[in-house]
Design a protein around this motif. Structure first.
Motif, PDB file in Angstrom:
ATOM      1  N   LEU A  88       0.840  -1.345   0.045  1.00 34.15           N
ATOM      2  CA  LEU A  88      -0.007  -0.003   0.047  1.00 34.15           C
ATOM      3  C   LEU A  88       0.992   1.467  -0.063  1.00 34.15           C
ATOM      4  O   LEU A  88       0.365   2.084  -0.815  1.00 34.15           O
ATOM      5  N   VAL A  89       2.011   1.268   0.698  1.00 36.55           N
ATOM      6  CA  VAL A  89       2.842   2.407   0.867  1.00 36.55           C
ATOM      7  C   VAL A  89       3.451   2.567  -0.548  1.00 36.55           C
ATOM      8  O   VAL A  89       3.301   3.820  -1.117  1.00 36.55           O
ATOM      9  N   PHE A 134       5.946  10.309  -5.265  1.00 40.82           N
ATOM     10  CA  PHE A 134       5.982  10.952  -3.953  1.00 40.82           C
ATOM     11  C   PHE A 134       7.023  10.254  -3.373  1.00 40.82           C
ATOM     12  O   PHE A 134       7.880   9.567  -3.718  1.00 40.82           O
ATOM     13  N   ASP A 135       7.443  10.725  -1.933  1.00 37.00           N
ATOM     14  CA  ASP A 135       8.391  10.374  -1.141  1.00 37.00           C
ATOM     15  C   ASP A 135       7.794   9.188  -0.578  1.00 37.00           C
ATOM     16  O   ASP A 135       7.156   9.161   0.469  1.00 37.00           O
ATOM     17  N   GLU A 136       8.405   7.883  -0.752  1.00 31.76           N
ATOM     18  CA  GLU A 136       8.177   6.607  -0.198  1.00 31.76           C
ATOM     19  C   GLU A 136       8.599   6.719   1.299  1.00 31.76           C
ATOM     20  O   GLU A 136       7.717   6.199   2.284  1.00 31.76           O
ATOM     21  N   ASN A 168       6.959   6.597   7.087  1.00 28.29           N
ATOM     22  CA  ASN A 168       7.200   7.043   8.223  1.00 28.29           C
ATOM     23  C   ASN A 168       5.741   7.682   8.989  1.00 28.29           C
ATOM     24  O   ASN A 168       5.323   7.410   9.994  1.00 28.29           O
ATOM     25  N   GLU A 169       4.621   7.979   8.067  1.00 29.49           N
ATOM     26  CA  GLU A 169       3.408   8.315   8.152  1.00 29.49           C
ATOM     27  C   GLU A 169       2.627   7.352   8.801  1.00 29.49           C
ATOM     28  O   GLU A 169       1.913   7.464   9.675  1.00 29.49           O
TER      29      GLU A 169
END
Length: 160
Positions: free
Chosen positions: A91-92, A99-101, A106-107
């Motif tokens: 999902l990440v 974008f920034d994986e 981290n989110e």
């Protein structure tokens, strides 16, 4: 304190208007989540998100709305399979396209940690109590933003 209440009350009609106002392209200026109902094939996930959004509108149900969102987050982490770690990684990757994986990863980790340490989904005695609406609202909007990103990307993937 009276001054704050006066200012808040003065802006509330504008906030209410902005929450409902539609732009010409069909998206709201401010919305709980811009996705519509049932955008994924996982009906339980769709129901959890929709119930959270509906409950959040009631000032007395904001805490329950936050719990429902965290339940949706735990559910979406298994969207690609029952192994939560592998499914979350998939999902990440999906939502990190262009974008920034590391940021997204981290989110996910940070919001998981918040869910585990605060009394959102867990109510053991060692959990940090969230008692003020402003903190509930902050966490709600932070989580709905991530879920919105996930659901939009899942919807795009399912549509292909």
């Amino acid at each position: 304190n009276n001054r704050r209440k006066y200012i808040y009350d003065s802006f509330q009609p504008l906030i209410n208007y902005l929450e409902e106002k539609e732009l010409s392209n069909g998206s709201s200026l401010i919305k709980l989540a811009k996705v519509e109902k049932a955008l994924t094939i996982d009906q339980e996930l769709n129901i959890l998100i929709e119930e959270a959004k509906n409950r959040f509108k009631n000032p007395n149900d904001k805490k329950i709305a936050l719990e429902k969102l965290w339940d949706a987050f735990e559910r979406i982490k298994t969207y690609f399979g029952t192994n939560k770690k592998l499914s979350s990684e998939q999902l990440v990757k999906l939502i990190s396209t262009s974008f920034d994986e590391n940021f997204i990863d981290n989110e996910f980790k940070e919001l998981t940690s918040i869910g585990n340490h605060y009394n959102i989904r867990h109510h053991e005695q060692d959990k940090i109590i969230i008692s003020e609406n402003k903190h509930i609202e902050y966490l709600f909007f932070r989580m709905i933003a991530l879920l919105n990103l996930c659901v939009e990307n899942i919807h795009e993937r399912e549509g292909k």
